[in-house]
Scaffold this motif. Structure first.
Motif, mmCIF file in Angstrom:
data_model
loop_
_atom_site.group_PDB
_atom_site.id
_atom_site.type_symbol
_atom_site.label_atom_id
_atom_site.label_comp_id
_atom_site.label_asym_id
_atom_site.label_seq_id
_atom_site.Cartn_x
_atom_site.Cartn_y
_atom_site.Cartn_z
ATOM 1 N N UNK A 146 4.034 9.199 -8.422
ATOM 2 C CA UNK A 146 5.187 9.174 -9.638
ATOM 3 C C UNK A 146 4.264 9.392 -10.961
ATOM 4 N N UNK A 147 3.247 8.619 -11.111
ATOM 5 C CA UNK A 147 2.381 8.318 -12.232
ATOM 6 C C UNK A 147 1.188 7.847 -12.096
ATOM 7 N N UNK A 161 -4.911 0.922 -9.103
ATOM 8 C CA UNK A 161 -4.589 1.551 -7.819
ATOM 9 C C UNK A 161 -5.793 2.858 -7.867
ATOM 10 N N UNK A 201 3.763 1.424 -1.226
ATOM 11 C CA UNK A 201 4.592 1.578 -2.322
ATOM 12 C C UNK A 201 3.467 2.037 -3.548
ATOM 13 N N UNK A 202 2.037 1.686 -3.508
ATOM 14 C CA UNK A 202 1.013 2.121 -4.355
ATOM 15 C C UNK A 202 0.858 3.607 -3.973
ATOM 16 N N UNK A 222 0.950 -1.111 0.059
ATOM 17 C CA UNK A 222 -0.119 -0.089 -0.055
ATOM 18 C C UNK A 222 0.675 1.260 -0.040
ATOM 19 N N UNK A 254 3.140 5.857 -3.343
ATOM 20 C CA UNK A 254 4.283 6.335 -3.959
ATOM 21 C C UNK A 254 4.214 6.214 -5.772
ATOM 22 N N UNK A 255 3.710 5.094 -6.075
ATOM 23 C CA UNK A 255 3.311 4.828 -7.513
ATOM 24 C C UNK A 255 2.459 5.870 -7.765
ATOM 25 N N UNK A 269 -0.533 5.511 -14.826
ATOM 26 C CA UNK A 269 0.190 4.116 -14.565
ATOM 27 C C UNK A 269 -0.401 3.620 -13.292
ATOM 28 N N UNK A 270 -0.454 4.218 -12.239
ATOM 29 C CA UNK A 270 -0.952 3.618 -10.882
ATOM 30 C C UNK A 270 -2.506 3.139 -11.507
ATOM 31 N N UNK A 271 -3.408 4.032 -11.952
ATOM 32 C CA UNK A 271 -4.653 3.874 -12.151
ATOM 33 C C UNK A 271 -4.988 2.498 -12.980
#
Lengths: 248, 346
Positions: free
Chosen positions: B230-231, B240, B223-224, B221, B226-227, B234-236
Motif C-alpha cells: 500500500x505504502x 519494515x 499485514x506488513x 508479517x 500488505x502495508x 510508510x512501511x519503511x
C-alpha cells in the motif's frame, strides 16, 4: 546537563548538484523538545530525512552516542527508537486504524516484544478518538484524525526520539492546539522530540530549544523562550508583516 | 455435447483453475510488494514436481546442490555487505543461516530412506530443496536492483526464468516426471467418474488459499506485506525493510509454486519446461485482477481453467491461443473501467 541524544556536525545533503542543507549542526538532549523552524524550502524536511537515513548525507550524525553510518538501514534506527512522523503521514490507507497502529510496533515485534495490546491501550489513552475509530479504514479519517493516527502509530514503536514533520500542517486551529498539547504530554512521559514546524509561535511555546533554518543553514539558535523574544524572529516569523530573512 | 461431457470439462477446468489460482495469487503478491512480474513462477512448479518425482523414486532432489551453491553465494554477498558496514560480529550468523544450514539439511536427508518415507514427509523433503531458492534468488538477483523501474525488474525476471529453465534441464534431464497419486481411485458422480487426486488438488488449493488469506488478515508479517504494497515509504518508516518483505514474498511464491507442481505431478507428466505455460496462465488470471486484487485474480484463474478445458474440447488446436487472447478483452475492460486513484491525497 542532560546527556545528548542526537547530534549532527556539519551535515550536508545534496539533491544531485543542488545542496539542500549546508553544514547544519544541531543537538538534541534527552527529554527535551527541540524545534526547527523556518520558511518553506529551507531544508527542514530534508534534514529529517537525512537523520532517518532516507537520504545520503555528508558530515556526522550520532544517535545515542554512536555514529549512524551511511549504510545504517532505516529499520535498524527504528529499532533503536528513532521514529519519524512524516509530513505526508504515509498511512496505510486501505487498512484499519488498529492495523496501522499494530504495524507501528513491527520493529519491536522483530526484537521479540509481544505487548502490543497494552501499548495500543496506552496510545488510545492519549488519542481517545483513535479508539472510537479503530475498525475504520485509515483512508476515511479526517485530517486531524490522520495526524493523530500517524503520531499514534509512531508511539507504538515506543520511540526514544520522536521526529515530527509539520504536525500542524493543514489542520484546523482547535486541532492544532490539541496536537501541541499532546506533544507536551509526550515530553512529560519522557519522550524526546524533534519538532519541525512552520507554525513558529506554537512550536517555540512548547519547545526547550530552537533552531531557525534558512536556505539550508542554521541562521539562528537559542533557548526557545529567548527566540520568542528575539526581535529578528518576531519580525520574520511571529509578527504580522515582515518577510525579511534573518541572515540577510 | 451432453451433460456428462460438460461435467468432465468443468471438473478438468476447475482442477487446472485451482492451480492457476494459486499461482496467480503468488504473482499478485510478488508484484504488489516488490513490483517484480515473477516470470520464473512456472519454474518452481516444474522444480517442485520433478523434485517430488525424484524423491518418490528414492533419489535425492537434484536441486539441493543449487540450494547449497546459492546459499554459499548469499553468505558471501551478505558477508561483504556486513564487512563494509563494519559489522563483523554478524558474520557467524550470516554463514550459519545461509551456507551451513543447507549443507546440514543435505547431510541429514542423505541418511533418510526416501523411497519408503511416508508421502507427506516425501513432500517435505522435496519442498526443502526447492522453496529456499525463492529467497535466495531474491537476494542475489532482485535485492541489488530493488529500487529500479518495473521494466528493469521484468528484464531481470525474464533472465532468471531462462537461467532456471536451463538449470532445470541440467538437473532433471529432458524426460518428464510423474508421481503416484496421493490416493488412488475415484468415485462415480452421476454419470461421470471423479478421481480422488482432483479432489486433493482442489481441496489443498482451497486450504492453501484460505491459509494465505489468514496469514494476510491476521499475522503481523502478513499485514506488513500488505502495508508495503500500500505504502512503501510508510512501511519503511515503521521498520519494515524492503529486503525483508521481498524475501518473505519470494519464499511464499516459491512455496506456492513448488506445492502446485507436487499437486499436479500425479495427473500430468511434468517436464523441465512445463512450468512456463502453467505460470503464464496464472499470470492471465492475475491480469484479470489487475495484478492487485486477490479475489479477482483467483476468479480469473478459475475462468482461465474453464476456458482452457472447453476450448480444448471445441478447438483443441487453438486451446492456448484462445486462453491467451483472453488478455486483450480483459485489458480493454480494465482500462475502460478503472481510473488510477492515488492512495492518499495530500
Amino acid at each position: 546537563m542532560k546527556p545528548t541524544l542526537l547530534e549532527t556536525r556539519d551535515l550536508c545533503v545534496a539533491y544531485g548538484r543542488v545542496e539542500a542543507i549546508h553544514k547544519v549542526s544541531i543537538r538534541i538532549r534527552q527529554g527535551e523538545i527541540v524545534t526547527v523552524i523556518g520558511p518553506n524550502g529551507a531544508g527542514k524536511t530534508t534534514l529529517l530525512s537525512a537523520l532517518m537515513g532516507l537520504l545520503p548525507a555528508r558530515g556526522e550524525i550520532s544517535y545515542q552516542g554512536q555514529p549512524t553510518s551511511r549504510s545504517t538501514a532505516v529499520d535498524a534506527l527504528v529499532g533503536r527508537g528513532l521514529v519519524l512522523v512524516p509530513e505526508k503521514r504515509e498511512l496505510f490507507g486501505s487498512m484499519s486504524v488498529a492495523d496501522n497502529l499494530l504495524l507501528g510496533a513491527f520493529a519491536r515485534h522483530r526484537r521479540g516484544a509481544r505487548d502490543h495490546a497494552k501499548t495500543m491501550d496506552e496510545v488510545f489513552a492519549i488519542f481517545p478518538r483513535l479508539a472510537e475509530r479503530r475498525t475504520q479504514e485509515a483512508g476515511t479519517l479526517s485530517g486531524g484524525e490522520r495526524q493523530m493516527l500517524a503520531m499514534g502509530r509512531a508511539l507504538m514503536a515506543k520511540p526514544t526520539l520522536l521526529m515530527l514533520d509539520e504536525p500542524s500542517l493543514g489542520l484546523a486551529p482547535l486541532i492544532v492546539r490539541e496536537i501541541f498539547r499532546i506533544v507536551q504530554q509526550l515530553k512529560a512521559m519522557g519522550v524526546s522530540i524533534l519538532l519541525v514546524e512552520q507554525n513558529a509561535r506554537a512550536a517555540l511555546q512548547v519547545a526547550d530549544y530552537g533552531y531557525v533554518l534558512e536556505n539550508g543553514s542554521v541562521a539562528l539558535e537559542n533557548d526557545a523562550r529567548s527566540l520568542l523574544d528575539d526581535p529578528r524572529v518576531i519580525e520574520s516569523y511571529l509578527g504580522l508583516g515582515g518577510s525579511h530573512s534573518i541572515a540577510a | 455435447m451432453n451433460a456428462s461431457v460438460a461435467l468432465i470439462l468443468v471438473q478438468d477446468g476447475v482442477t487446472n483453475g485451482a492451480i492457476y489460482a494459486l499461482l496467480s495469487l503468488a504473482l499478485v503478491l510478488v508484484f504488489a510488494v516488490t513490483r517484480v512480474i515473477f516470470i520464473p513462477q512456472g519454474e518452481f512448479v516444474a522444480y517442485g514436481a520433478l523434485s517430488m518425482a525424484a524423491v518418490s523414486a528414492g533419489f535425492l532432489p537434484p536441486t539441493m546442490w543449487l540450494v547449497v551453491t546459492l546459499g554459499i553465494a548469499v553468505a558471501l554477498v551478505e558477508s561483504v555487505a556486513a564487512l563494509r558496514e563494519g559489522a563483523a560480529a554478524r558474520l557467524p550468523m550470516i554463514i550459519l543461516k545461509n551456507a551451513a544450514l543447507p549443507i546440514l539439511a543435505l547431510v541429514a536427508v542423505r541418511y533418510l530412506p526416501l523411497k519408503t518415507l511416508a508421502y507427506p514427509l516425501q513432500i517435505a523433503v522435496a519442498l526443502l530443496f526447492v522453496v529456499p531458492l525463492g529467497p535466495q534468488i531474491y537476494r542475489l538477483a532482485f535485492q541489488p536492483v530493488a529500487e529500479a523501474t518495473v521494466l528493469l525488474l521484468l528484464i531481470v525476471s525474464v533472465a532468471v526464468h531462462f537461467v532456471l529453465l536451463g538449470l532445470g534441464l541440467y538437473f532433471f534431464g529432458a524426460e518428464g516426471g510423474r508421481t503416484p497419486a496421493f490416493s488412488d481411485g475415484g468415485f462415480n458422480l452421476g454419470s461421470s467418474y471423479i478421481q480422488f487426486q482432483t479432489l486433493w488438488i482442489v481441496g489443498i488449493a482451497a486450504v492453501l488459499i484460505a491459509g494465505l488469506a489468514l496469514f494476510f488478515e491476521h499475522s503481523i508479517y502478513g499485514k506488513a506485506l500488505r502495508a508495503t504494497a500500500i505504502n512503501r515509504t510508510g512501511a519503511r518508516l515503521m521498520g519494515i525493510s524492503a529486503d525483508l518483505a521481498g524475501k518473505l514474498c519470494f519464499t511464499l511464491a516459491a512455496l506456492v509454486g513448488a506445492f502446485s507442481g507436487i499437486l499436479i505431478a500425479p495427473i500430468t507428466t511434468v517436464y523441465y519446461d512445463t512450468g512456463f505455460l502453467i505460470g503464464l496462465k496464472g499470470f492471465v488470471g492475475a491480469i484479470v485482477g489487475g495484478l492487485a486484487s486477490y479475489p479477482l485474480a483467483a476468479a480469473g484463474a478459475i475462468l482461465v481453467g474453464l476456458l482452457e478445458s472447453y476450448s480444448s474440447f471445441y478447438a483443441s488446436a487453438y486451446k492456448e491461443v484462445i486462453v491467451f487472447t483472453l488478455i486483450i478483452p480483459v485489458l480493454l475492460w480494465r482500462s475502460l473501467t478503472t481510473h488510477h486513484v492515488d492512495d492518499e491525497e495530500h
